[in-house]
Scaffold this motif. Structure first.
Motif, short mmCIF file in Angstrom:
data_model
loop_
_atom_site.label_atom_id
_atom_site.label_comp_id
_atom_site.label_asym_id
_atom_site.label_seq_id
_atom_site.Cartn_x
_atom_site.Cartn_y
_atom_site.Cartn_z
N ILE A 1 104.93 -7.08 43.34
CA ILE A 1 104.42 -6.21 44.39
C ILE A 1 103.85 -4.95 43.76
O ILE A 1 104.33 -4.47 42.73
N ILE A 2 102.82 -4.43 44.39
CA ILE A 2 102.12 -3.24 43.90
C ILE A 2 102.07 -2.22 45.01
O ILE A 2 101.76 -2.56 46.16
N LEU A 3 102.35 -0.97 44.70
CA LEU A 3 102.27 0.08 45.70
C LEU A 3 100.80 0.45 45.97
O LEU A 3 99.98 0.44 45.07
N TYR A 4 100.50 0.75 47.23
CA TYR A 4 99.16 1.20 47.59
C TYR A 4 99.25 2.19 48.74
O TYR A 4 100.26 2.24 49.45
N ASP A 5 98.20 2.96 48.92
CA ASP A 5 98.16 3.95 50.00
C ASP A 5 97.90 3.22 51.31
O ASP A 5 96.85 2.61 51.48
N SER B 1 88.47 7.44 51.94
CA SER B 1 89.21 6.19 51.78
C SER B 1 89.82 6.08 50.40
O SER B 1 89.32 6.66 49.43
N ALA B 2 90.89 5.33 50.32
CA ALA B 2 91.43 4.93 49.02
C ALA B 2 90.60 3.79 48.46
O ALA B 2 89.96 3.05 49.21
N MET C 1 86.60 10.23 42.19
CA MET C 1 86.89 8.90 41.67
C MET C 1 88.27 8.86 41.01
O MET C 1 88.64 9.75 40.27
N HIS C 2 89.02 7.83 41.31
CA HIS C 2 90.36 7.56 40.79
C HIS C 2 91.45 8.41 41.45
O HIS C 2 92.60 8.35 41.03
N SER C 3 91.10 9.21 42.44
CA SER C 3 92.14 9.88 43.20
C SER C 3 92.63 8.92 44.27
O SER C 3 92.00 7.90 44.55
N ILE C 4 93.75 9.25 44.91
CA ILE C 4 94.29 8.34 45.92
C ILE C 4 93.45 8.36 47.19
O ILE C 4 93.54 7.47 48.03
#
Length: 358
Positions: free
Chosen positions: A116-120, A136-137, A322-325
């Protein structure tokens, strides 16, 4: 991975929509660090909840009394079957396993292992005074993945779309670009070359019985690869970070990325080809060149270009953060990107015959 009643092992894809974990930062009042840095091992553990709430859910208390044994009773536990690894509920919180099982539609005891991977979980939204921005993420790189997918679909709407088509219209969406692409499903694997090889030797509709031992190599020499990865928009608060003549703006079209050190795979023939493609659908384009005194990111474009020997161009829609949540992009650039890919798929075969490069 789930074990079925027949003893088979089946892969299940799950997505938990509600936020169950969070990684809180330390209040700035308690640690006034100048740099936004953390110890990845000790300071980035997610919080799943509070002990008291979990005990309340289970209907238990924090202290459990151990029952006394009578004279005829022993404390021997029944012998359990051998397990090479601890069972999942011993390796992970049992409620996490239950949540995954519920989402997969199986019993918790049927789950053998999982990744499992965490995501916003916060949904994307449209913003700006005139609803011209996307907040958006993961715009990088779901943005270009979406544009290319919709462009391919739209290019096939007509029932006669492929009647005179001499090329194969193909998109390839890879995992793990941000960690090097050296995985089975990454761009540095043999996935794309093997697919192209298998497609290139299929019988031709014009010559169904013909066999060409160099079909794969000929296919590569006549193909064109667009490496589509989001690009940098000029940041109004940091204009000095950008080359003065190359400051792409959001909602002004897809960005062609250029780098003399081959961090991007773009060259002049590719730029001319893309201009012709964009001209046919009135899609505006922009150019981006990083400052000479600044580092430059890269894409899978140079990697695939080197592996395949295919003509390649790097492009992407402009974005901020870019690359921010939580990233920021332009609403109209999505439409531009879709139209650009649609035109590329529809017109490449005709345009390819008009380019002569030594």
């Amino acid at each position: 991975m789930v074990k079925t009643a027949k003893g088979d092992y089946v892969q299940k894809l799950v997505k938990l929509e509600r936020p169950i974990l969070r990684i809180p930062t330390l209040a700035i009042h308690l640690d006034r660090q100048e740099k936004f840095e953390f110890n990845k091992e000790a300071q980035l553990f997610p919080i799943a909840g509070l002990v008291a709430a979990e005990l309340d859910r289970q209907g238990t208390t924090a202290t459990l009394a151990k029952p006394e044994l009578s004279e005829n009773e022993t404390d021997d536990k029944p012998e359990m079957p051998f397990k090479p690894l601890k069972i999942l509920t011993e390796r992970h919180h049992s409620y996490i396993v239950e949540l995954i099982a519920t989402e997969a539609g199986v019993n918790a005891s049927d789950i053998v292992d999982f990744e499992i991977i965490l995501y916003d979980t916060q949904k994307a939204c449209i913003g700006g005074l005139n609803n011209e921005l996307i907040f958006s993420a993961r715009l990088d790189n779901l943005g270009m993945s979406y544009c290319s997918t919709m462009g391919l679909i739209n290019s096939l709407v007509s029932s006669s779309a492929l009647e005179t088509e001499s090329s194969i219209r193909l998109i390839s969406l890879f995992d793990h670009e941000e960690i090097g692409s050296q995985t089975a499903q990454g761009a540095d694997s043999n996935l794309l070359p093997s697919i192209i090889r298998r497609l290139s030797v299929l019988p031709s509709t014009q010559e169904p019985e013909a066999s060409n031992p160099t079909a794969y190599e000929q296919t590569l020499s006549s193909s064109f690869l667009i490496s589509a990865d989001m690009a940098h928009s000029v940041h109004p608060n940091y204009p000095a970070k950008y080359e003065s003549e190359h400051r792409p703006e959001m909602n002004k079209g897809t960005v062609i990325k250029i780098n003399a050190n081959a961090r991007y795979a773009t060259n002049s023939p590719g730029i001319v080809l893309l201009q012709e493609v964009a001209q046919r659908r009135n899609v505006p384009l922009q150019l981006f060149v990083v400052r000479n005194d600044s580092s430059c990111g890269s894409t899978i474009g140079p990697m695939l270009s080197a592996a395949l020997g295919v003509r390649t161009l790097d492009l992407g829609n402009p974005q901020l953060s870019m690359h921010s949540i939580r990233e920021t992009g332009g609403v109209y650039d999505v439409e531009y990107g879709i139209k650009l890919f649609e035109s590329f798929f529809e017109h490449y075969s005709d345009l390819e015959r008009k380019f002569f490069v030594d």
